[in-house]
Design an enzyme around this catalytic site. Structure first.
Site, PDB file in Angstrom:
ATOM      1  N   ASP A 123       0.837  -1.202   0.000  1.00 21.50           N
ATOM      2  CA  ASP A 123       0.000   0.000   0.000  1.00 21.50           C
ATOM      3  C   ASP A 123       0.872   1.251   0.000  1.00 21.50           C
ATOM      4  O   ASP A 123       2.014   1.250   0.451  1.00 21.50           O
ATOM      5  CB  ASP A 123      -0.955   0.005   1.195  1.00 21.50           C
ATOM      6  CG  ASP A 123      -0.247  -0.038   2.542  1.00 21.50           C
ATOM      7  OD1 ASP A 123       0.672  -0.868   2.697  1.00 21.50           O
ATOM      8  OD2 ASP A 123      -0.605   0.752   3.438  1.00 21.50           O
TER       9      ASP A 123
ATOM     10  N   GLU B 169       0.154  -0.870   5.938  1.00 20.32           N
ATOM     11  CA  GLU B 169       1.203  -0.264   6.757  1.00 20.32           C
ATOM     12  C   GLU B 169       0.989   1.232   6.865  1.00 20.32           C
ATOM     13  O   GLU B 169       1.260   1.831   7.915  1.00 20.32           O
ATOM     14  CB  GLU B 169       2.572  -0.560   6.158  1.00 20.32           C
ATOM     15  CG  GLU B 169       3.743  -0.295   7.110  1.00 20.32           C
ATOM     16  CD  GLU B 169       4.234   1.142   7.080  1.00 20.32           C
ATOM     17  OE1 GLU B 169       4.995   1.527   7.988  1.00 20.32           O
ATOM     18  OE2 GLU B 169       3.861   1.899   6.156  1.00 20.32           O
TER      19      GLU B 169
END
Length: 380
Positions: free
Chosen positions: A71, A137
């Site tokens: 991500d 994250e």
């Protein structure tokens, strides 16, 4: 685009997928396809809305894990970019542009290619190689690495060494590696007073006036001296809010948001107790909602740090500097397994910025460093 190395080709393919937290947009499928082809057993772990996977090759012996996230943070105004943020491109200066180039799709590509090359030369390598990859994250980080680590803990999964691909470098690739991080303890302090008219302060209790001396004392407090690896613990107020919207009314309550970045010289309980003692000293009617984001962790010089440092020197000719500075990372969750953890990735100068970019050739150097670390730790 020039002819691309295998590492840069994979990095571009990952960057072109708009995987803004918690979306993955097929990045993990691309990695899984490559890892499966070289003998990894892959376990997908979708937890809530978050895509994760755990992959492992080998059946016994020490485990070297590569960890990271697919991500990325939002792009901000796309018209502020010199090119579409998810259209990976190498410019005339040899810079790879695109959201995630530095944080951290470039590292993921280097990890995969390094492992492919190592396995091709050492199909019967000693120990085990693993990947722990998440798409959460940059977001809340609740259903990503943290949750996967809990599953690994429940099954008593061994995890000896871990390289997290966070962009650790400062000026040149490999000049800095993170061998630990400070803990992060946040709090929301509510100080209660009594609302009233500013012209009649004796009939009210202004929480701003009541709280100010206590907040000043907290800000001036010396929490610890740090140590050889960590700077002293810091206390910072990030938000202060009070008021009713009227200029002639004293508020009934004040809210202060604060954060400790703390070393291994202080514990969570010590920080909480000392904070409360200062507030009690000022006789405040108050309460605190605490939130622990992560405990400090440290990997002291040893097998992993030595192997990484030697690999950086072999690939670049330069010495590396271990550091615990900066914010938090998913390494804080992995370290709870008793794992030696380091963060090693490209230069971090443009992470989260418009026109995020890194020197394209640095990714090939990074792949060489990862591969050489595998050679030092797992080659037969």
């Amino acid at each position: 685009m020039p002819t691309l190395s295998p590492t840069l080709e994979l990095a571009c393919q990952l960057i072109e997928r708009p995987s803004v937290t918690p979306l993955d947009e097929g990045c993990q499928a691309l990695m899984i396809e490559r890892l499966t082809a070289c003998g990894f057993a892959v376990e997908r772990m979708r937890i809530e809305e978050v895509e994760n996977f755990w992959a492992i090759r080998g059946v016994q012996g020490p485990v070297l894990c590569f960890a990271g996230h697919t991500d990325v943070v939002p792009t901000g105004p796309q018209d502020a970019w010199t090119q579409p943020p998810f259209a990976a491109r190498i410019d005339e200066q040899g810079m790879l542009l695109g959201r995630g180039a530095a944080d951290m799709k470039g590292s993921l590509a280097a990890m995969v290619v390094a492992v492919e090359r190592f396995v091709a030369r050492h199909p019967d390598h000693r120990g085990q190689i693993a990947f722990l990859i998440t798409s959460d994250e940059e977001g809340p980080a609740e259903h990503g690495t943290k949750a996967v680590v809990e599953r690994l803990r429940d099954r008593s999964q061994r995890l000896d060494w871990c390289i997290v691909g966070e962009p650790s470098s400062t000026a040149r690739v490999g000049d800095v590696v993170k061998n630990g991080r400070r803990g992060s303890l946040g709090g929301v302090l509510t100080v209660r007073g009594k609302q009233g008219h500013v012209a009649y302060p004796h009939l009210a209790r202004n929480p701003i006036h009541l709280a100010a001396p206590a907040l000043a004392e907290l800000a001036a407090e010396h929490w610890d001296n740090g140590n050889a690896f960590f700077p002293p613990t810091s206390f910072q107020i990030s938000n202060l809010n009070a008021g009713t919207g009227a200029t002639n009314v004293t508020p009934g309550a004040l809210t202060a948001v604060f954060n400790f970045r703390f070393s291994t010289e202080s514990t969570v309980e010590q920080l909480k107790q000392r904070t409360q003692a200062i507030l009690d000293k000022h006789a405040l009617d108050c309460s605190i909602d605490w939130a622990l984001s992560g405990l400090p962790f440290l990997t002291e010089p040893g097998e992993l740090l030595d192997a990484v440092a030697a690999s950086i020197h072999k690939a670049t000719g330069r010495e590396t500097t271990p550091s615990t500075s900066g914010g938090t990372s998913d390494g804080r969750f992995i370290a709870t397994l008793g794992t030696q953890v380091v963060e090693l990735g490209p230069v971090n100068a443009t992470i989260h910025q418009v026109d995020e970019r890194i020197l394209a050739s640095d990714l090939d150097l990074l792949a060489d460093i990862y591969e050489n670390t595998l050679e030092r730790l797992l080659a037969c």
